[in-house]
Design a protein around this motif. Sequence first.
Motif, PDB file in Angstrom:
ATOM      1  N   LEU A   1       9.710  10.337  -0.362  1.00  0.00           N
ATOM      2  CA  LEU A   1      11.062  10.197   0.196  1.00  0.00           C
ATOM      3  C   LEU A   1      11.873  11.468  -0.006  1.00  0.00           C
ATOM      4  O   LEU A   1      12.673  11.843   0.840  1.00  0.00           O
ATOM      5  N   GLU A   2      11.605  12.157  -1.133  1.00  0.00           N
ATOM      6  CA  GLU A   2      12.320  13.402  -1.408  1.00  0.00           C
ATOM      7  C   GLU A   2      11.864  14.516  -0.480  1.00  0.00           C
ATOM      8  O   GLU A   2      12.656  15.311  -0.009  1.00  0.00           O
ATOM      9  N   LYS A   3      10.553  14.565  -0.236  1.00  0.00           N
ATOM     10  CA  LYS A   3      10.000  15.767   0.398  1.00  0.00           C
ATOM     11  C   LYS A   3       9.692  15.634   1.875  1.00  0.00           C
ATOM     12  O   LYS A   3       9.542  16.639   2.565  1.00  0.00           O
ATOM     13  N   GLU A   4       9.546  14.431   2.363  1.00  0.00           N
ATOM     14  CA  GLU A   4       9.153  14.245   3.765  1.00  0.00           C
ATOM     15  C   GLU A   4      10.377  14.061   4.655  1.00  0.00           C
ATOM     16  O   GLU A   4      11.264  13.269   4.328  1.00  0.00           O
ATOM     17  N   ASP A   5      10.390  14.752   5.785  1.00  0.00           N
ATOM     18  CA  ASP A   5      11.419  14.492   6.787  1.00  0.00           C
ATOM     19  C   ASP A   5      11.060  13.220   7.528  1.00  0.00           C
ATOM     20  O   ASP A   5       9.901  12.820   7.569  1.00  0.00           O
ATOM     21  N   ASN A   6      12.050  12.642   8.122  1.00  0.00           N
ATOM     22  CA  ASN A   6      11.824  11.502   9.019  1.00  0.00           C
ATOM     23  C   ASN A   6      11.110  10.323   8.351  1.00  0.00           C
ATOM     24  O   ASN A   6      10.285   9.656   8.964  1.00  0.00           O
ATOM     25  N   LEU A   7      11.406  10.123   7.094  1.00  0.00           N
ATOM     26  CA  LEU A   7      10.820   8.975   6.388  1.00  0.00           C
ATOM     27  C   LEU A   7      11.906   8.324   5.535  1.00  0.00           C
ATOM     28  O   LEU A   7      12.521   8.988   4.707  1.00  0.00           O
ATOM     29  N   ALA A   8      12.135   7.042   5.773  1.00  0.00           N
ATOM     30  CA  ALA A   8      13.156   6.331   4.995  1.00  0.00           C
ATOM     31  C   ALA A   8      12.527   5.105   4.355  1.00  0.00           C
ATOM     32  O   ALA A   8      11.534   4.574   4.852  1.00  0.00           O
ATOM     33  N   LEU A   9      13.106   4.677   3.257  1.00  0.00           N
ATOM     34  CA  LEU A   9      12.594   3.498   2.556  1.00  0.00           C
ATOM     35  C   LEU A   9      13.142   2.227   3.196  1.00  0.00           C
ATOM     36  O   LEU A   9      14.330   2.154   3.523  1.00  0.00           O
ATOM     37  N   SER A  10      12.281   1.259   3.376  1.00  0.00           N
ATOM     38  CA  SER A  10      12.749  -0.066   3.753  1.00  0.00           C
ATOM     39  C   SER A  10      13.294  -0.712   2.490  1.00  0.00           C
ATOM     40  O   SER A  10      12.564  -0.923   1.527  1.00  0.00           O
ATOM     41  N   ILE A  11      14.572  -0.974   2.481  1.00  0.00           N
ATOM     42  CA  ILE A  11      15.189  -1.543   1.278  1.00  0.00           C
ATOM     43  C   ILE A  11      15.059  -3.061   1.322  1.00  0.00           C
ATOM     44  O   ILE A  11      15.629  -3.721   2.180  1.00  0.00           O
ATOM     45  N   SER A  12      14.254  -3.558   0.404  1.00  0.00           N
ATOM     46  CA  SER A  12      13.989  -4.999   0.360  1.00  0.00           C
ATOM     47  C   SER A  12      15.165  -5.738  -0.262  1.00  0.00           C
ATOM     48  O   SER A  12      15.947  -5.157  -1.013  1.00  0.00           O
TER      49      SER A  12
ATOM     50  N   ILE B   1       8.968   4.497   8.401  1.00  0.00           N
ATOM     51  CA  ILE B   1       9.537   3.706   7.308  1.00  0.00           C
ATOM     52  C   ILE B   1       8.482   3.507   6.227  1.00  0.00           C
ATOM     53  O   ILE B   1       7.325   3.221   6.524  1.00  0.00           O
ATOM     54  N   LEU B   2       8.918   3.670   4.992  1.00  0.00           N
ATOM     55  CA  LEU B   2       8.035   3.475   3.845  1.00  0.00           C
ATOM     56  C   LEU B   2       8.303   2.100   3.227  1.00  0.00           C
ATOM     57  O   LEU B   2       9.462   1.733   3.006  1.00  0.00           O
ATOM     58  N   PHE B   3       7.221   1.374   2.960  1.00  0.00           N
ATOM     59  CA  PHE B   3       7.346   0.046   2.361  1.00  0.00           C
ATOM     60  C   PHE B   3       6.659   0.019   1.013  1.00  0.00           C
ATOM     61  O   PHE B   3       5.499   0.411   0.914  1.00  0.00           O
ATOM     62  N   ASP B   4       7.385  -0.444   0.015  1.00  0.00           N
ATOM     63  CA  ASP B   4       6.776  -0.684  -1.288  1.00  0.00           C
ATOM     64  C   ASP B   4       6.720  -2.202  -1.428  1.00  0.00           C
ATOM     65  O   ASP B   4       7.633  -2.818  -1.970  1.00  0.00           O
ATOM     66  N   ILE B   5       5.678  -2.786  -0.863  1.00  0.00           N
ATOM     67  CA  ILE B   5       5.593  -4.252  -0.844  1.00  0.00           C
ATOM     68  C   ILE B   5       4.220  -4.702  -1.334  1.00  0.00           C
ATOM     69  O   ILE B   5       3.293  -3.909  -1.392  1.00  0.00           O
TER      70      ILE B   5
END
Length: 230
Positions: free
Chosen positions: A43-54, A115-119
């Motif tokens: 999330l810090e280093k990649e452009d165009n990537l956001a966290l899906s906030i659960s 979108i990044l998912f931590d699920i």
Amino acid sequence: ATSNGRQGITVSADAAEESRRGLMLVLSSPSGAGKSTIARLLLEKEDNLALSISVTTRPRRSSEVDGVHYRFIDAKTFEHMKEDGELLEWAEVHGNYYATPRGPVENAIENGKDILFDIDIQGTFQLYEKMREDVVSIFILPPSIAEMKSRLRRRAEDSEEVILRRLKTAVGEMRHWSKYDYVVVNDDLERAYENVRAILKAERLKQSRSPAIGPLIDGMVGDLEEALKD
Ligand code: 5GP
């Protein structure tokens, strides 16, 4: 892409990338495999990537910020969201509810944002059912159970009882490793992170994510046919 008379169609790599659908990068792992650190680096280093906030009904840990790591909600709010169809997936993990709100994800994907998912694994399977083409799933594996345990203890935010429950859940989750698109072993953080980045990069370039590429290539084939007539 432009059409300029005899020169025909010119395709730029940017145009091809900009026309693509966003992808859903799912990171799952047993607790203590180092998934959160990899997610934070991405999330810090990649452009165009956001966290899906659960959303979750779990109590907030002291290190967490409401609206950043999770949206902390009560069980009643969770039920309402579920009934109103606002949840893309949901699961009960360690006695608490966790879920992904639908709106932000659909919006991002349609606008080419990743979108990044931590699920967990239950959530991953629900996303497979709904949008398999958009999902890229990575299972992060700890190098050993001993290392996993010591990472959990070092975190020192959870009680022994909670740690034990997490280890039990891990058994069930690790059995499903083969349902993930990729497995990344996290014995060296930098290397694991680079591997995840490489996966993201390659998946972003998949032709199936760029609906504009087909017509452009057709146009070029047309140009080629024209050129051969001369
Ligand atoms: P933790 O309580 O440690 O933050 O998370 C516990 C587990 O719940 C982790 O495996 C995490 O990936 C999973 N989790 C977090 N948010 C969601 C979610 O929105 N949906 C699902 N299915 N699992 C989630």
